[in-house]
Enzyme design. Structure first.
Site, PDB file in Angstrom:
ATOM      1  N   GLN A  91       6.091  -1.582  -1.067  1.00 51.28           N
ATOM      2  CA  GLN A  91       5.845  -1.868  -2.445  1.00 51.28           C
ATOM      3  C   GLN A  91       7.528  -2.277  -3.215  1.00 51.28           C
ATOM      4  O   GLN A  91       7.577  -2.770  -4.416  1.00 51.28           O
ATOM      5  CB  GLN A  91       4.814  -1.798  -3.912  1.00 51.28           C
ATOM      6  CG  GLN A  91       3.393  -1.737  -3.160  1.00 51.28           C
ATOM      7  CD  GLN A  91       2.814  -1.445  -3.733  1.00 51.28           C
ATOM      8  OE1 GLN A  91       2.535  -1.299  -4.924  1.00 51.28           O
ATOM      9  NE2 GLN A  91       2.448  -0.182  -3.586  1.00 51.28           N
ATOM     10  N   HIS A 142       7.471  -6.781  -2.283  1.00 52.45           N
ATOM     11  CA  HIS A 142       8.184  -7.133  -2.826  1.00 52.45           C
ATOM     12  C   HIS A 142       9.711  -7.718  -3.105  1.00 52.45           C
ATOM     13  O   HIS A 142       9.862  -8.181  -4.096  1.00 52.45           O
ATOM     14  CB  HIS A 142       7.287  -6.328  -4.323  1.00 52.45           C
ATOM     15  CG  HIS A 142       6.130  -5.826  -4.798  1.00 52.45           C
ATOM     16  ND1 HIS A 142       5.618  -4.926  -5.210  1.00 52.45           N
ATOM     17  CD2 HIS A 142       4.865  -6.253  -4.498  1.00 52.45           C
ATOM     18  CE1 HIS A 142       3.941  -5.341  -5.185  1.00 52.45           C
ATOM     19  NE2 HIS A 142       4.165  -6.268  -4.487  1.00 52.45           N
ATOM     20  N   CYS A 184      20.619 -18.407  -4.553  1.00 55.03           N
ATOM     21  CA  CYS A 184      20.105 -19.175  -5.751  1.00 55.03           C
ATOM     22  C   CYS A 184      19.219 -20.402  -5.384  1.00 55.03           C
ATOM     23  O   CYS A 184      18.090 -19.890  -4.724  1.00 55.03           O
ATOM     24  CB  CYS A 184      20.892 -20.388  -5.055  1.00 55.03           C
ATOM     25  SG  CYS A 184      21.884 -22.514  -5.744  1.00 55.03           S
ATOM     26  N   CYS A 201      20.176 -24.236  -4.189  1.00 56.25           N
ATOM     27  CA  CYS A 201      21.044 -24.568  -2.819  1.00 56.25           C
ATOM     28  C   CYS A 201      20.811 -22.932  -2.146  1.00 56.25           C
ATOM     29  O   CYS A 201      19.296 -22.413  -1.632  1.00 56.25           O
ATOM     30  CB  CYS A 201      22.224 -24.768  -2.799  1.00 56.25           C
ATOM     31  SG  CYS A 201      22.963 -23.422  -3.328  1.00 56.25           S
ATOM     32  N   GLY A 230       2.503   7.486  -2.626  1.00 53.17           N
ATOM     33  CA  GLY A 230       3.264   7.330  -3.154  1.00 53.17           C
ATOM     34  C   GLY A 230       2.279   6.059  -4.391  1.00 53.17           C
ATOM     35  O   GLY A 230       4.034   5.415  -4.990  1.00 53.17           O
ATOM     36  N   THR A 271      -0.882   3.814  -6.377  1.00 54.62           N
ATOM     37  CA  THR A 271      -1.624   3.861  -7.251  1.00 54.62           C
ATOM     38  C   THR A 271      -2.470   3.028  -6.210  1.00 54.62           C
ATOM     39  O   THR A 271      -4.116   3.114  -6.734  1.00 54.62           O
ATOM     40  CB  THR A 271      -1.608   3.852  -8.192  1.00 54.62           C
ATOM     41  OG1 THR A 271      -0.649   2.311  -8.162  1.00 54.62           O
ATOM     42  CG2 THR A 271      -0.528   4.907  -9.043  1.00 54.62           C
ATOM     43  N   ASN A 280       0.135  12.103  -2.541  1.00 52.50           N
ATOM     44  CA  ASN A 280      -0.116  12.045  -3.647  1.00 52.50           C
ATOM     45  C   ASN A 280      -0.505  12.480  -5.099  1.00 52.50           C
ATOM     46  O   ASN A 280      -1.446  13.050  -4.425  1.00 52.50           O
ATOM     47  CB  ASN A 280      -0.564  10.278  -4.214  1.00 52.50           C
ATOM     48  CG  ASN A 280      -0.166   9.306  -5.623  1.00 52.50           C
ATOM     49  OD1 ASN A 280       0.041  10.438  -6.584  1.00 52.50           O
ATOM     50  ND2 ASN A 280      -0.197   8.540  -5.553  1.00 52.50           N
ATOM     51  N   PRO A 281      -0.031  13.379  -5.812  1.00 47.17           N
ATOM     52  CA  PRO A 281      -0.091  14.364  -6.624  1.00 47.17           C
ATOM     53  C   PRO A 281      -1.180  14.012  -7.596  1.00 47.17           C
ATOM     54  O   PRO A 281      -2.031  15.046  -7.869  1.00 47.17           O
ATOM     55  CB  PRO A 281       0.924  14.180  -7.454  1.00 47.17           C
ATOM     56  CG  PRO A 281       2.508  14.150  -7.281  1.00 47.17           C
ATOM     57  CD  PRO A 281       1.871  12.643  -6.509  1.00 47.17           C
ATOM     58  N   ALA A 322       6.390  13.517  -2.161  1.00 46.24           N
ATOM     59  CA  ALA A 322       6.282  12.606  -0.455  1.00 46.24           C
ATOM     60  C   ALA A 322       7.246  13.510   0.052  1.00 46.24           C
ATOM     61  O   ALA A 322       6.853  13.770   1.704  1.00 46.24           O
ATOM     62  CB  ALA A 322       6.594  11.550  -0.708  1.00 46.24           C
TER      63      ALA A 322
END
Length: 254
Positions: free
Chosen positions: A110, A128, A136, A139, A198, A200, A224-225, A242
């Site tokens: 992501q 993402h 552009c 164009c 890492g 959610t 993940n903590p 990580a």
């Protein structure tokens, strides 16, 4: 943050020794060791705050705002890019790229920081986009920039002078069809082990592959903590960062 649990690391390594195809799903937490803020969505540094222009960050960083008032959107894109500037990929990105020599690896990220690409990941789905890729709005001009320091704000196309935008998914925009097709093609081939690192996992296309793997008996790992939307599905959970977790796995695997 605690060191990774060696017993869980050993079990993950056992799964990896049996595996050929690995999927790594990554979010902002994998770039935390590079000094980047762990943010919600694309919206960098703000979490639930309103921007100084009194818009929620989701409005400032939306496709409709880019169209109506590019200066506002670019102001906050610039702030996000500035927070990445001078940072580089860390051991977590490097280790995933190194494992391409031993496994068939796919990375679904992501993150828009480009660190997986910089670290050498080849089979990479930047769902993402990447904040350094510009195009552009009118164009076919496109460019990749190391950072925004040389850009006028808001930037315009050197060819046709229309507004330029980054190749990122802004709020309210659809995901790029090529990335979605790439993801479906990879999922169709199947994976032997799925890592969620890492993130959610609030988006269905990020949580889905983990839940699907879990339902079909494919081993799943979360690094993940905190507790996330996929924590209840996964077979193995490491609550460390990580980079430290992947270093421990690499060491036990070698």
């Amino acid at each position: 943050m605690s060191d990774p649990n060696p017993a869980i690391v050993a079990r993950i390594v056992e799964e990896m020794r049996r595996a050929r195809r690995l999927l790594f799903i990554t979010g902002a937490g994998i770039s935390a060791d590079s000094g980047l803020p762990t943010y919600r969505g694309i919206g960098g540094l703000y979490n639930d705050q309103t921007t100084e222009d009194q818009f929620p960050i989701e409005t400032a960083l939306s496709g409709s705002m880019l169209e109506a008032n590019p200066a506002i959107t670019w102001k906050y894109l610039h702030q996000i890019e500035y927070s990445c500037r001078g940072a580089r990929f860390n051991d977590a990105h490097t280790i995933i790229a190194e494992w391409q020599d031993h496994f068939e690896v796919c990375v679904l990220t992501q993150n828009i920081d480009g660190f997986h690409r910089d670290a050498g990941s080849r089979n990479l789905i930047e769902i993402h986009g990447d904040i350094h890729d510009l195009l552009c709005t009118r164009c076919d001009y496109a460019a990749t920039v190391p950072d925004y320091s040389e850009l006028e704000m808001p930037p315009s196309c050197p060819r046709c002078h229309a507004p330029v935008r980054p190749r990122v998914v802004l709020f309210g925009e659809v995901l790029p069809s090529a990335a979605i097709q790439h993801l479906y093609a990879e999922l169709d081939q199947g994976f032997d082990l799925v890592f969620s690192i890492g993130t959610t996992s609030v988006f269905p296309y990020i949580a889905g592959p983990v839940a699907q793997a879990s339902q079909t008996g494919i081993p799943t790992v979360e690094i993940n903590p905190g507790e996330t939307h996929v924590s209840r599905f996964v077979d193995y959970k490491l609550t460390s960062g990580a980079a430290v977790s992947l270093r421990a796995i690499r060491q036990a695997l070698d």
